[in-house]
Motif scaffolding. Structure first.
Motif, short mmCIF file in Angstrom:
data_model
loop_
_atom_site.label_atom_id
_atom_site.label_comp_id
_atom_site.label_asym_id
_atom_site.label_seq_id
_atom_site.Cartn_x
_atom_site.Cartn_y
_atom_site.Cartn_z
N ILE A 252 33.88 29.15 47.19
CA ILE A 252 34.64 30.39 47.15
C ILE A 252 35.84 30.20 46.24
CG2 ILE A 252 35.90 29.71 49.24
CD1 ILE A 252 36.22 32.72 49.86
N ASP A 253 36.22 31.27 45.55
CA ASP A 253 37.45 31.28 44.75
C ASP A 253 38.05 32.67 44.84
OD1 ASP A 253 39.47 30.31 43.20
OD2 ASP A 253 38.37 30.40 41.30
N VAL A 254 39.36 32.72 44.91
CA VAL A 254 40.10 33.99 44.98
C VAL A 254 41.31 33.85 44.07
CG1 VAL A 254 41.28 35.66 46.45
CG2 VAL A 254 39.34 34.35 47.36
N ASP A 255 41.54 34.83 43.19
CA ASP A 255 42.69 34.71 42.29
C ASP A 255 43.92 35.38 42.89
OD1 ASP A 255 42.48 37.44 41.85
OD2 ASP A 255 41.75 37.27 39.80
N GLY A 258 43.75 39.00 44.04
CA GLY A 258 42.88 39.36 45.15
C GLY A 258 41.42 39.48 44.78
N PHE A 259 41.05 39.22 43.52
CA PHE A 259 39.65 39.20 43.13
C PHE A 259 39.01 37.93 43.70
CE2 PHE A 259 36.66 38.03 39.43
CZ PHE A 259 35.57 38.62 40.05
N GLY A 260 37.90 38.12 44.43
CA GLY A 260 37.26 36.98 45.07
C GLY A 260 35.78 36.90 44.79
N CYS A 261 35.25 35.67 44.76
CA CYS A 261 33.82 35.43 44.57
C CYS A 261 33.38 34.31 45.50
CB CYS A 261 33.50 35.03 43.13
SG CYS A 261 33.61 36.37 41.94
N ILE A 262 32.20 34.49 46.08
CA ILE A 262 31.57 33.46 46.91
C ILE A 262 30.17 33.21 46.37
CG2 ILE A 262 30.77 32.84 49.23
CD1 ILE A 262 32.90 34.72 50.36
N VAL A 267 22.59 34.06 46.61
CA VAL A 267 23.53 35.14 46.87
C VAL A 267 24.85 34.87 46.17
CG1 VAL A 267 24.40 34.07 48.99
CG2 VAL A 267 24.60 36.53 48.68
N ILE A 268 25.48 35.96 45.70
CA ILE A 268 26.86 35.95 45.25
C ILE A 268 27.56 37.13 45.92
CG2 ILE A 268 28.42 36.32 43.30
CD1 ILE A 268 26.54 34.82 41.53
N LEU A 269 28.71 36.87 46.53
CA LEU A 269 29.52 37.90 47.16
C LEU A 269 30.80 38.08 46.36
CD1 LEU A 269 29.21 36.74 50.89
CD2 LEU A 269 27.70 38.29 49.63
N THR A 270 31.25 39.32 46.23
CA THR A 270 32.47 39.59 45.48
C THR A 270 33.39 40.52 46.25
OG1 THR A 270 31.47 41.46 44.30
CG2 THR A 270 31.29 39.29 43.27
N LYS A 271 34.67 40.41 45.94
CA LYS A 271 35.69 41.29 46.52
C LYS A 271 36.59 41.76 45.39
CE LYS A 271 39.21 39.63 48.80
NZ LYS A 271 40.40 40.26 48.16
N ALA A 293 33.88 29.92 40.07
CA ALA A 293 35.27 29.82 39.65
C ALA A 293 35.66 31.10 38.95
CB ALA A 293 35.47 28.63 38.71
N ILE A 294 36.93 31.51 39.16
CA ILE A 294 37.46 32.74 38.59
C ILE A 294 38.42 32.40 37.45
CG2 ILE A 294 38.89 34.78 39.03
CD1 ILE A 294 37.78 34.82 41.85
N GLY A 295 38.23 33.08 36.32
CA GLY A 295 39.10 32.90 35.17
C GLY A 295 40.07 34.05 35.03
N ALA A 296 40.31 34.47 33.80
CA ALA A 296 41.26 35.54 33.55
C ALA A 296 40.57 36.88 33.40
CB ALA A 296 42.05 35.23 32.26
N SER A 297 41.31 37.95 33.74
CA SER A 297 40.88 39.33 33.49
C SER A 297 39.51 39.67 34.07
CB SER A 297 40.88 39.60 31.97
OG SER A 297 42.14 39.32 31.42
N GLY A 298 39.30 39.35 35.33
CA GLY A 298 38.06 39.73 36.00
C GLY A 298 36.86 38.90 35.64
#
Length: 610
Positions: A252-255, A258-262, A267-271, A293-298
């Motif tokens: 899981i990663d959350v920036d 508040g953008f989150g990915c699992i 499966v991939i879950l997003t918020k 992993a979450i990078g820049a700008s979505g």
């Protein structure tokens, strides 16, 4: 009395038949060896640098890949180690740490140009690594091991937790406050730099595989059977989030927005940053994601088994696959019996090479990103591969480990599907639209002619210098009795698309297609074909038609009638050496299975987990 004897005879015969059946199923020769190799890797971790554009991913066979454009393009970096890498921490665009099997720990200080091994006093698997700054770091792994360094990894001291469960993640807010999480619901917290650990109450029957901690006191844990836990008070209390899946969730990663990915198995879950609700992204069934992993700008990247890399740049609304050249499908395979060299070819211009007396397979690239569909050996022991959407021919010299593209000078501009060599100098290639290429100088130059069909041909096979066959779409089979000068159609009675086949000197012919299998005992002459069906589609054939490879990974032994699974992937192609001793198979995602056995019923077993 006679009735009693008859009943006794029936019982004896029945027992004998049962014994014979048991003997058929029981291997009479032991399994010598079965090896499974893959071109590429299972990626286990991906992470961004603080700039949100520079990223690394690590996986099996010491593979490390790097992107400097937020995952649009990737290049492999040489780690110099054969270990499986599980953990990754990117301190900045130059300094990166990774850990893995057998106590492996590596670091780069120049963006991955070179990687250096760090010595740590364990041979256990290390699963996660975290550095607070350039000098202070921690690693965790199997059997509850935790190590700490204060000098950039030059020396390490072990921290005692009092637990032996496997650990999967570690994070420190500062020099004193930190968390580690792992199997059996284990979550430990320290406020003295790891000298003492206190267990945090969580569901004990769940294993934690991934975590996210940040300095805003927003913590997450994910694990088996779709478990998601959230803490809004720095881990003092935890709430279970509504389950969106029962699949294992691995990371899981959350920036900060508040953008989150699992990421998990299939499966991939997003918020979205504007919502507190998690949503499931569609169309990932069958892919085993291990990290996100979450990078820049979505932007976010998820990686997993078989070299899979997917990417989003719109906060998870849509996802695109990166080219699978880290683990492309292998579509055909050939063996040179003289020097026991094997070559498998497949997607994205990749090949796998196995040389004499070396069980390992080595990746080799032709220089083209086109798909290679067929490989064959000529009379001089050189390998030839064909494919491409505009007609590509490559020659491979094993002694020099070198691929050379052969100019066709305009004789073909479409897919080339199969190649073979026959006699001292003759070579043949079949292609789309009934095109046949012919060479009389062992492949140095090619001329074209048209077969008496406009259907695409996918295979060609000669039983001797004069007799040969081509086969392909719409049930078409053509035969030559004069070395390929003229070709005549043979009636099969079906409209299947044949993808593989074999013709033996004794007249036995077998053609396979997703629709079924055709056989003939009269070398495929008109009206001599009969149909054979299997539960799963047949995709390949070997050893004069004795063994059939299936889409579900089975190999069917026609002689014994036994079908067993030897692969978790479709067996696109397989072949055997003339001594009947080694049989190799090529399949999906760069998989090569090598079986060392004299009888196929001794290797009809399922490979172990990777």
């Amino acid at each position: 009395m006679k009735l009693s004897r008859i009943l006794t005879l029936i019982v004896v015969v029945t027992l004998m038949l049962i014994a014979i059946a048991v003997q058929i199923e029981k291997p009479s020769i032991r399994l010598y060896e079965q090896r499974t190799e893959r071109l590429g890797t299972h990626f286990r971790k991906v992470a961004f640098a603080p700039d949100g554009k520079t990223a690394w991913a690590v996986g099996f066979n010491g593979m490390i890949v790097h992107s400097n454009d937020a995952g649009l393009n990737w290049k492999q970096q040489q780690s110099g180690i054969p270990a499986r890498l599980y953990g990754l921490y990117v301190l900045d665009s130059n300094t990166v740490f990774s850990c893995g099997s057998e106590g492996t720990l590596v670091v780069t200080s120049n963006g991955g140009g070179t990687w250096k091994s760090l010595q740590i006093p364990t041979k256990l698997r290390l699963t996660d690594v975290f550095f607070l700054n350039r000098t202070q770091g921690w690693v965790v792994g199997d059997n509850g091991i935790v190590f700490k360094t204060g000098d950039a990894g030059k020396t390490w001291s072990q921290l005692e937790t009092g637990y032996t469960s496997g650990l999967r993640s570690v994070w420190f807010d500062n020099e004193t406050n930190g968390f580690i999480a792992g199997y059996e619901g284990l979550l430990l917290k320290t406020d003295d730099g790891g000298k003492n650990w206190n267990r945090v109450q969580t569901p004990e029957h769940i294993s934690f595989y991934g975590s996210h901690f940040d300095r805003n006191e927003s913590f997450y844990l994910v694990g088996s059977v779709g478990l998601m836990l959230e803490s809004k008070d720095a881990g003092n209390s935890w709430d279970m989030l509504p389950a969106l899946t029962t699949n294992f969730l691995r990371d899981i990663d959350v920036d900060s927005d508040g953008f989150g990915c699992i990421a998990g198995y299939g499966v991939i879950l997003t918020k979205h940053p504007d919502s507190d609700q998690w949503h499931r992204a569609p169309d990932f069934q069958g892919l085993q994601f291990q990290s996100v992993a979450i990078g820049a700008s979505g932007t976010a990247i998820a990686v997993g088994h078989w070299g899979a890399i997917v990417r989003t740049d719109d906060y998870g609304k849509t996802w695109s696959f990166h080219d699978r050249y880290f683990a492309p499908d292998m579509l055909d395979i050939a063996v040179n019996d003289t020097n026991k060299t094997a070559v498998a070819v497949g997607a994205d211009g990749w090949a796998l090479i196995q040389r004499q007396d070396d069980p390992r397979w080595f990746a080799s690239h032709t220089g083209s990103r086109e798909t290679l569909r067929s490989v064959a050996v000529d009379q001089k022991g050189r390998f030839w591969a064909v494919g491409g959407s505009t007609g590509l021919v490559f020659r491979y010299l094993p002694q020099r480990n070198h691929w050379t593209q052969i100019a066709l000078n305009g004789v073909a501009d479409s897919n080339l599907n199969a190649i073979t060599f026959q006699g001292d100098t003759a070579g043949f290639i079949v292609a789309e639209g009934g095109l046949l290429l012919n060479s009389n100088d062992i492949g140095e130059s090619w001329s074209k002619r048209h077969l008496p069909t406009r259907h695409s041909m996918h295979g060609i096979h000669f039983t001797d210098n004069q007799n040969g066959f081509v086969f392909g779409d719409n049930g078409v089979v053509l035969a030559t009795r004069n070395g390929g000068i003229t070709w005549l159609g043979q009636f099969t009675g079906v409209t299947w698309g044949f993808r593989n086949g074999t013709f033996s000197h004794d007249g036995h012919a077998v053609l396979v297609s997703p629709s079924g299998v055709l056989e003939s005992w009269s070398n495929g002459h008109n009206a001599s074909w009969f149909e054979t069906y299997f539960e799963f589609p047949a995709v390949s054939i070997a050893s004069g038609g004795r063994y059939t490879g299936m889409f579900n990974g089975d190999i069917y032994d026609r002689r014994t009638g036994v079908s067993r699974c030897v692969s978790s992937d479709p067996i696109h192609a397989f072949t055997s050496c003339s001594d009947g001793y080694i049989l190799v198979g090529a399949g999906r995602f760069g998989r090569i299975t090598t079986i060392k056995s004299r009888e196929v019923n001794t290797f009809l077993v399922r490979p172990g987990p990777e």
